[in-house]
Design an enzyme around this catalytic site. Structure first.
Site, short mmCIF file in Angstrom:
data_model
loop_
_atom_site.label_atom_id
_atom_site.label_comp_id
_atom_site.label_asym_id
_atom_site.label_seq_id
_atom_site.Cartn_x
_atom_site.Cartn_y
_atom_site.Cartn_z
N ASN A 45 8.74 10.46 3.45
CA ASN A 45 7.71 10.71 2.44
C ASN A 45 6.44 9.91 2.76
O ASN A 45 6.54 8.73 3.12
CB ASN A 45 8.27 10.26 1.08
N GLU B 297 6.10 5.98 3.50
CA GLU B 297 4.81 5.45 3.95
C GLU B 297 4.90 4.58 5.21
O GLU B 297 4.32 3.50 5.27
CB GLU B 297 4.12 4.68 2.81
N ASP C 196 -0.74 14.37 -8.28
CA ASP C 196 -1.63 14.21 -9.43
C ASP C 196 -3.04 14.50 -8.95
O ASP C 196 -3.33 14.43 -7.74
CB ASP C 196 -1.51 12.84 -10.13
N HIS D 182 -1.45 12.82 -3.87
CA HIS D 182 -2.29 12.12 -4.86
C HIS D 182 -3.72 12.46 -4.48
O HIS D 182 -4.29 11.84 -3.56
CB HIS D 182 -2.08 10.61 -4.80
N GLU E 52 4.49 13.89 -5.06
CA GLU E 52 3.95 12.94 -6.06
C GLU E 52 2.61 13.42 -6.59
O GLU E 52 1.68 12.62 -6.80
CB GLU E 52 3.79 11.54 -5.44
C1 XIL Z 1 3.88 3.64 -7.95
C2 XIL Z 1 4.26 3.72 -9.42
O1 XIL Z 1 3.69 4.87 -9.98
C3 XIL Z 1 3.79 2.49 -10.13
O2 XIL Z 1 4.22 2.53 -11.47
C4 XIL Z 1 4.33 1.27 -9.41
O3 XIL Z 1 3.85 0.15 -9.98
C5 XIL Z 1 3.90 1.28 -7.96
O4 XIL Z 1 4.35 2.46 -7.38
N1 XIL Z 1 3.35 6.16 -3.60
C6 XIL Z 1 4.70 6.10 -3.91
C7 XIL Z 1 5.11 5.71 -5.26
O5 XIL Z 1 5.53 6.49 -3.08
O6 XIL Z 1 6.34 5.02 -5.27
C8 XIL Z 1 4.06 4.89 -5.95
O7 XIL Z 1 4.47 4.72 -7.29
C9 XIL Z 1 2.71 5.58 -5.88
C10 XIL Z 1 2.28 5.75 -4.45
#
Ligand code: XIL
Length: 359
Positions: A210, A168, A278, A246, A276
């Site tokens: 990422n 990020e 969802d 996401h 990641e």
């Molecule tokens: C999130 C986890 O899912 C949580 O449990 C934690 O508290 C915070 O991080 N982008 C990412 C992940 O790269 O590492 C994040 O994960 C979600 C957003």
């Protein structure tokens, strides 16, 4: 341009992943053996993923792996694992030079016992960052980044096949790099330092940039593409890009734009992965069955893009059961994953299965 090279890299990576122990069958079966549940009678996703030439992953937390249903579902269906939290800077090095790998080791052992490959996540991120790091001056910060990455990547050298090295780093509006402590003190070169240090610590690992919000086409994905192009142009060993994915159902980037974005990244000579995924459905109209049907098609269509694009070598979901998802806390109550809270496969599961089977 460089598509052929991306494909060659994909083929080599696949061989490497298989050589690292990614067998889809576990002769002993999932262990510990739970009471049979619907999840353990569905065809294993990992067999379909292997047949499609893709790794299929989920983020997990070590504390859940001791629960029989969670562990059995995960071991049956996935061949790639990411630590949701336990490999980040804060849990691994809360105090300078004091490392704690308990959670990370538990995940790595589970992976080894079940023939799974591991993607490490995430070496440099502006969140999950201990306060002591934020307080450092430039020279100390540079040294801390090096020693952190050397220790974490070095511990799992040869065991972790891919790392999210920087997470990020691009600003949400795509105007440039995100304003973090790393950028303020070291400038863009902090990315070079992170990737070069990770490469020294494990020359065989695939090193990934990422990010979120750059899955389709637009200002942010333009900025990510430009960043990766600059890095590779000056010889920084970035070999992959993770598209977090996401997304909210019905307001996601189009499949055509995701495919086009994957292709232009591949043209830079990198692999891509969905890192990641969802799919939120709380704002979808209709009853639960209708919302789950929409979710099924969103999962299907996005995974199908990966299966169709030669440079896309893996899909990782950010969890797998609605019992445990970060979405509930960050976006509000939802049902964003492939299995319900009792580990029954949802329509979304069968959407992914169909996509892996190219249906
Ligand atoms: C999130 C986890 O899912 C949580 O449990 C934690 O508290 C915070 O991080 N982008 C990412 C992940 O790269 O590492 C994040 O994960 C979600 C957003």
């Amino acid at each position: 341009m460089n598509r052929t090279r991306g494909e060659a890299v994909a083929a080599v990576l696949l061989l490497l992943l298989v050589a690292c122990g990614g067998s889809s069958s576990n002769p002993q079966g999932p262990s510990p053996t739970p009471t049979p549940t619907p999840a353990t009678s569905a065809d294993p996703l990992r067999a379909d993923a292997e047949a499609s030439g893709r790794a299929i992953g989920a983020a997990v937390q070590s504390s859940y792996l001791g629960q029989a249903d969670y562990a059995a579902t995960f071991a049956r269906h996935f061949d790639y694992v990411t630590a949701e939290y336990e490999m980040k800077w804060d849990p691994t090095e809360r105090q300078p030079g004091v490392f704690d790998f308990a959670g990370a080791d538990a995940i790595a052992s589970f992976a080894a016992a079940h023939g799974m490959r591991i993607k490490g996540h995430a070496l440099l991120w502006h969140q999950a960052l201990p306060a002591w790091v934020t307080a450092l001056g430039p020279a100390e910060l540079r040294a801390a980044i090096r020693s952190h990455i050397q220790a974490v990547v070095g511990r799992y050298r040869g065991q972790i096949v891919a790392w999210d090295v920087v997470n990020e780093a691009v600003a949400d509006d795509g105007s440039g790099l995100r304003d973090t402590v790393f950028l303020q003190k070291l400038g863009e070169e902090y990315l070079d330092l992170a990737f070069q240090t990770a490469h020294e610590a494990d020359p065989a690992a695939l090193l990934i940039y990422n990010d979120y919000g750059g899955e389709g086409l637009g200002a942010k994905s333009d900025a990510i593409d430009a960043l990766v192009s600059r890095l590779r142009g000056r010889g920084v060993p970035v070999g992959g890009v993770g598209l977090q994915m996401h997304v909210a159902a019905q307001s996601r980037p189009s499949s055509a734009d995701i495919a086009a974005n994957m292709r232009r990244l591949a043209a830079l000579g990198v692999l891509v992965n969905v890192s990641e995924m969802d799919v939120r459905i709380r704002n979808v109209a209709g009853d639960l069955a209708a919302r789950l049907a929409v979710q099924r098609s969103e999962y299907h269509d996005i995974v199908a893009v990966c299966v169709a694009e030669p440079a896309c070598h893996a899909v990782t979901f950010w969890g797998f059961t609605d019992r445990y998802s970060w979405i509930d806390a960050f976006f509000g109550p939802d049902d964003p994953l492939l299995f319900d809270e009792s580990y029954a496969p949802k329509p979304a599961f069968f959407g992914v299965q169909d996509a892996l089977r190219r249906r």
